[in-house]
Write a protein that holds these residues in place. Structure first.
Motif, PDB file in Angstrom:
ATOM      1  N   GLY A  11     -39.933  29.259  -8.210  1.00  0.00           N
ATOM      2  CA  GLY A  11     -40.423  28.901  -6.844  1.00  0.00           C
ATOM      3  C   GLY A  11     -39.239  29.479  -5.524  1.00  0.00           C
ATOM      4  N   GLU A  12     -38.150  29.469  -6.018  1.00  0.00           N
ATOM      5  CA  GLU A  12     -37.170  30.223  -5.078  1.00  0.00           C
ATOM      6  C   GLU A  12     -37.267  31.499  -4.797  1.00  0.00           C
ATOM      7  OE1 GLU A  12     -33.316  27.433  -6.043  1.00  0.00           O
ATOM      8  OE2 GLU A  12     -33.243  29.391  -6.867  1.00  0.00           O
ATOM      9  N   HIS A  13     -38.134  32.126  -5.630  1.00  0.00           N
ATOM     10  CA  HIS A  13     -38.158  33.690  -5.550  1.00  0.00           C
ATOM     11  C   HIS A  13     -39.943  34.033  -5.287  1.00  0.00           C
ATOM     12  CE1 HIS A  13     -34.215  34.721  -6.514  1.00  0.00           C
ATOM     13  NE2 HIS A  13     -34.136  33.757  -7.307  1.00  0.00           N
ATOM     14  N   GLY A  14     -40.559  33.160  -4.858  1.00  0.00           N
ATOM     15  CA  GLY A  14     -41.746  33.232  -4.264  1.00  0.00           C
ATOM     16  C   GLY A  14     -42.866  33.410  -5.489  1.00  0.00           C
ATOM     17  N   ALA A  15     -42.673  32.849  -6.645  1.00  0.00           N
ATOM     18  CA  ALA A  15     -43.911  32.880  -7.569  1.00  0.00           C
ATOM     19  C   ALA A  15     -44.560  31.511  -7.404  1.00  0.00           C
ATOM     20  CB  ALA A  15     -43.246  33.149  -9.198  1.00  0.00           C
ATOM     21  N   SER A  16     -45.666  31.532  -7.613  1.00  0.00           N
ATOM     22  CA  SER A  16     -46.469  30.260  -7.423  1.00  0.00           C
ATOM     23  C   SER A  16     -46.950  29.946  -8.823  1.00  0.00           C
ATOM     24  CB  SER A  16     -47.717  30.463  -6.564  1.00  0.00           C
ATOM     25  OG  SER A  16     -48.603  29.182  -6.378  1.00  0.00           O
ATOM     26  N   ILE A  17     -46.578  28.898  -9.367  1.00  0.00           N
ATOM     27  CA  ILE A  17     -46.940  28.365 -10.569  1.00  0.00           C
ATOM     28  C   ILE A  17     -48.489  27.609 -10.614  1.00  0.00           C
ATOM     29  CG2 ILE A  17     -46.488  27.002 -12.666  1.00  0.00           C
ATOM     30  CD1 ILE A  17     -43.507  27.035 -11.869  1.00  0.00           C
ATOM     31  N   LYS A  18     -49.292  28.289 -11.345  1.00  0.00           N
ATOM     32  CA  LYS A  18     -50.568  27.719 -11.247  1.00  0.00           C
ATOM     33  C   LYS A  18     -50.953  26.741 -12.570  1.00  0.00           C
ATOM     34  CE  LYS A  18     -51.914  29.739  -7.761  1.00  0.00           C
ATOM     35  NZ  LYS A  18     -51.643  29.066  -6.292  1.00  0.00           N
ATOM     36  N   ASP A  19     -50.326  27.326 -13.748  1.00  0.00           N
ATOM     37  CA  ASP A  19     -50.480  26.433 -14.961  1.00  0.00           C
ATOM     38  C   ASP A  19     -49.149  26.570 -15.709  1.00  0.00           C
ATOM     39  OD1 ASP A  19     -51.677  24.743 -16.741  1.00  0.00           O
ATOM     40  OD2 ASP A  19     -53.089  26.314 -17.572  1.00  0.00           O
ATOM     41  N   MET A  20     -48.941  25.602 -16.513  1.00  0.00           N
ATOM     42  CA  MET A  20     -47.638  25.850 -17.440  1.00  0.00           C
ATOM     43  C   MET A  20     -47.785  24.907 -18.922  1.00  0.00           C
ATOM     44  SD  MET A  20     -43.927  24.450 -16.599  1.00  0.00           S
ATOM     45  CE  MET A  20     -43.412  26.214 -16.061  1.00  0.00           C
ATOM     46  N   TYR A  21     -47.409  25.406 -19.871  1.00  0.00           N
ATOM     47  CA  TYR A  21     -47.696  24.588 -21.019  1.00  0.00           C
ATOM     48  C   TYR A  21     -46.479  24.986 -21.917  1.00  0.00           C
ATOM     49  CZ  TYR A  21     -49.438  23.681 -25.651  1.00  0.00           C
ATOM     50  OH  TYR A  21     -49.822  23.167 -27.042  1.00  0.00           O
ATOM     51  N   HIS A  22     -45.987  23.828 -22.565  1.00  0.00           N
ATOM     52  CA  HIS A  22     -44.761  24.001 -23.241  1.00  0.00           C
ATOM     53  C   HIS A  22     -44.699  23.095 -24.608  1.00  0.00           C
ATOM     54  CE1 HIS A  22     -43.036  20.023 -22.212  1.00  0.00           C
ATOM     55  NE2 HIS A  22     -43.615  20.124 -21.297  1.00  0.00           N
ATOM     56  N   GLU A  23     -44.036  23.572 -25.604  1.00  0.00           N
ATOM     57  CA  GLU A  23     -44.262  22.950 -26.903  1.00  0.00           C
ATOM     58  C   GLU A  23     -42.935  23.537 -27.866  1.00  0.00           C
ATOM     59  OE1 GLU A  23     -47.142  22.529 -30.585  1.00  0.00           O
ATOM     60  OE2 GLU A  23     -47.978  22.674 -28.689  1.00  0.00           O
ATOM     61  N   ARG A  24     -42.432  22.702 -28.342  1.00  0.00           N
ATOM     62  CA  ARG A  24     -41.289  22.942 -29.406  1.00  0.00           C
ATOM     63  C   ARG A  24     -41.820  23.480 -30.645  1.00  0.00           C
ATOM     64  NH1 ARG A  24     -36.604  21.253 -27.111  1.00  0.00           N
ATOM     65  NH2 ARG A  24     -36.836  19.475 -25.664  1.00  0.00           N
ATOM     66  N   ALA A  25     -43.303  22.949 -30.914  1.00  0.00           N
ATOM     67  CA  ALA A  25     -43.913  23.256 -32.123  1.00  0.00           C
ATOM     68  C   ALA A  25     -43.813  24.880 -32.592  1.00  0.00           C
ATOM     69  CB  ALA A  25     -45.180  22.593 -32.666  1.00  0.00           C
ATOM     70  N   PHE A  26     -43.913  25.559 -31.564  1.00  0.00           N
ATOM     71  CA  PHE A  26     -43.983  26.863 -31.681  1.00  0.00           C
ATOM     72  C   PHE A  26     -42.916  27.458 -32.527  1.00  0.00           C
ATOM     73  CE2 PHE A  26     -46.136  26.822 -27.325  1.00  0.00           C
ATOM     74  CZ  PHE A  26     -47.315  27.122 -27.818  1.00  0.00           C
ATOM     75  N   LEU A  27     -41.637  26.929 -32.325  1.00  0.00           N
ATOM     76  CA  LEU A  27     -40.719  27.502 -32.746  1.00  0.00           C
ATOM     77  C   LEU A  27     -40.117  26.831 -34.220  1.00  0.00           C
ATOM     78  CD1 LEU A  27     -38.386  27.351 -29.430  1.00  0.00           C
ATOM     79  CD2 LEU A  27     -39.875  29.139 -30.385  1.00  0.00           C
ATOM     80  N   GLN A  28     -39.690  27.614 -34.864  1.00  0.00           N
ATOM     81  CA  GLN A  28     -39.436  27.309 -36.230  1.00  0.00           C
ATOM     82  C   GLN A  28     -37.775  27.429 -36.577  1.00  0.00           C
ATOM     83  OE1 GLN A  28     -41.651  29.647 -39.275  1.00  0.00           O
ATOM     84  NE2 GLN A  28     -43.606  28.957 -38.093  1.00  0.00           N
ATOM     85  N   SER A  29     -36.941  27.663 -35.558  1.00  0.00           N
ATOM     86  CA  SER A  29     -35.754  28.271 -35.811  1.00  0.00           C
ATOM     87  C   SER A  29     -34.779  26.893 -35.037  1.00  0.00           C
ATOM     88  CB  SER A  29     -35.319  29.335 -35.041  1.00  0.00           C
ATOM     89  OG  SER A  29     -35.525  29.496 -33.606  1.00  0.00           O
ATOM     90  N   ASN A  30     -34.543  26.932 -33.882  1.00  0.00           N
ATOM     91  CA  ASN A  30     -33.691  26.073 -33.382  1.00  0.00           C
ATOM     92  C   ASN A  30     -34.560  25.198 -32.357  1.00  0.00           C
ATOM     93  OD1 ASN A  30     -31.708  25.035 -31.658  1.00  0.00           O
ATOM     94  ND2 ASN A  30     -30.588  26.783 -31.454  1.00  0.00           N
ATOM     95  N   ILE A  31     -34.424  23.881 -32.565  1.00  0.00           N
ATOM     96  CA  ILE A  31     -34.840  22.751 -31.856  1.00  0.00           C
ATOM     97  C   ILE A  31     -34.414  22.762 -30.304  1.00  0.00           C
ATOM     98  CG2 ILE A  31     -33.280  20.895 -32.583  1.00  0.00           C
ATOM     99  CD1 ILE A  31     -36.904  20.413 -32.255  1.00  0.00           C
ATOM    100  N   ASP A  32     -33.256  23.342 -29.971  1.00  0.00           N
ATOM    101  CA  ASP A  32     -32.682  23.392 -28.550  1.00  0.00           C
ATOM    102  C   ASP A  32     -33.838  24.254 -27.695  1.00  0.00           C
ATOM    103  OD1 ASP A  32     -31.083  21.608 -29.480  1.00  0.00           O
ATOM    104  OD2 ASP A  32     -29.451  23.056 -29.868  1.00  0.00           O
ATOM    105  N   PHE A  33     -34.622  24.829 -28.241  1.00  0.00           N
ATOM    106  CA  PHE A  33     -35.381  25.988 -27.494  1.00  0.00           C
ATOM    107  C   PHE A  33     -37.007  25.317 -27.548  1.00  0.00           C
ATOM    108  CE2 PHE A  33     -31.913  28.396 -28.850  1.00  0.00           C
ATOM    109  CZ  PHE A  33     -31.531  29.058 -27.897  1.00  0.00           C
TER     110      PHE A  33
END
Length: 67
Positions: A11-33
């Motif tokens: 947002g500070e750099h002028g990008a307008s977020i239209k949609d967002m999706y996040h999930e930890r299940a994608f990752l098989q290595s580090n739970i911190d990501f």
């Protein structure tokens, strides 16, 4: 947290977020990501290049549609 920092950075750099999706299940290595998929509206190719640089400078590893 981390998603808040990402959205603020975009947002500070002028990008307008239209949609967002996040999930930890994608990752098989580090739970911190979390893998985050964002749909953002930008003002052209130069803006996209600058956003990519800003994300990398701030420790993100952006992957754009088509990469």
């Amino acid at each position: 947290g981390g998603i808040g920092r990402l959205t603020t950075l975009l947002g500070e750099h002028g990008a307008s977020i239209k949609d967002m999706y996040h999930e930890r299940a994608f990752l098989q290595s580090n739970i911190d990501f979390v893998k985050v998929k964002c749909v953002v509206e930008l003002q052209g190719q130069e803006h996209a290049i600058r956003i990519d640089q800003i994300l990398e400078e701030n420790g993100y590893d952006p992957v754009w549609d088509g990469d």
